[in-house]
Write a protein that holds these residues in place. Structure first.
Motif, PDB file in Angstrom:
ATOM      1  N   ASN A 131      -0.062  10.915   0.950  1.00 41.70           N
ATOM      2  CA  ASN A 131      -1.012   9.934   0.358  1.00 41.70           C
ATOM      3  C   ASN A 131      -0.586   8.758   0.126  1.00 41.70           C
ATOM      4  N   GLN A 132       0.117   8.097   1.198  1.00 40.33           N
ATOM      5  CA  GLN A 132       0.810   7.001   0.844  1.00 40.33           C
ATOM      6  C   GLN A 132      -0.170   5.711   1.125  1.00 40.33           C
ATOM      7  N   ALA A 133      -1.071   5.786   2.173  1.00 36.03           N
ATOM      8  CA  ALA A 133      -1.545   4.591   2.682  1.00 36.03           C
ATOM      9  C   ALA A 133      -2.848   4.354   1.715  1.00 36.03           C
ATOM     10  N   GLY A 134      -3.266   2.851   1.521  1.00 34.16           N
ATOM     11  CA  GLY A 134      -4.187   2.507   0.592  1.00 34.16           C
ATOM     12  C   GLY A 134      -5.265   1.975   1.428  1.00 34.16           C
ATOM     13  N   VAL A 135      -6.561   1.654   0.649  1.00 32.92           N
ATOM     14  CA  VAL A 135      -7.429   0.945   1.210  1.00 32.92           C
ATOM     15  C   VAL A 135      -6.879  -0.626   1.631  1.00 32.92           C
TER      16      VAL A 135
END
Length: 90
Positions: free
Chosen positions: A58-62
């Motif tokens: 869950n390291q990528a963000g919008v």
């Protein structure tokens, strides 16, 4: 990109796009935009597709620009995995 990712990328499609959603657990939705030449009118047409990719940590963000690669099916709609984050959102 580490050595393990370089070995696994041989013969697989790699897309670069923007993360438009990260609300699911371990899943991101990436918008991939390409320009293709229309065969009859010889004009470039913008096409886009949304792919769901597996993001284990869950390291990528919008808003992040990411690179995704083809993988085995993880679920019904998820057949891509996060390869690397190219640029973080500001």
């Amino acid at each position: 990109m580490d050595v393990q990712n370089k070995i696994n990328t041989v013969g697989k499609k790699v897309y670069t796009g923007q993360v438009v959603s990260d609300k699911m657990d371990k899943t991101i939705v990436v918008l991939v935009e390409t320009k293709t030449l229309h065969p009859l009118y010889k004009k470039y047409v913008n096409t886009s597709k949304r792919v769901k990719a597996h993001d284990e940590t869950n390291q990528a963000g919008v808003g992040d620009t990411v690179r995704v690669i083809e993988a085995r099916k993880v679920s019904k709609h998820k057949a891509w995995r996060l390869l690397e984050i190219v640029e973080r959102a500001k």
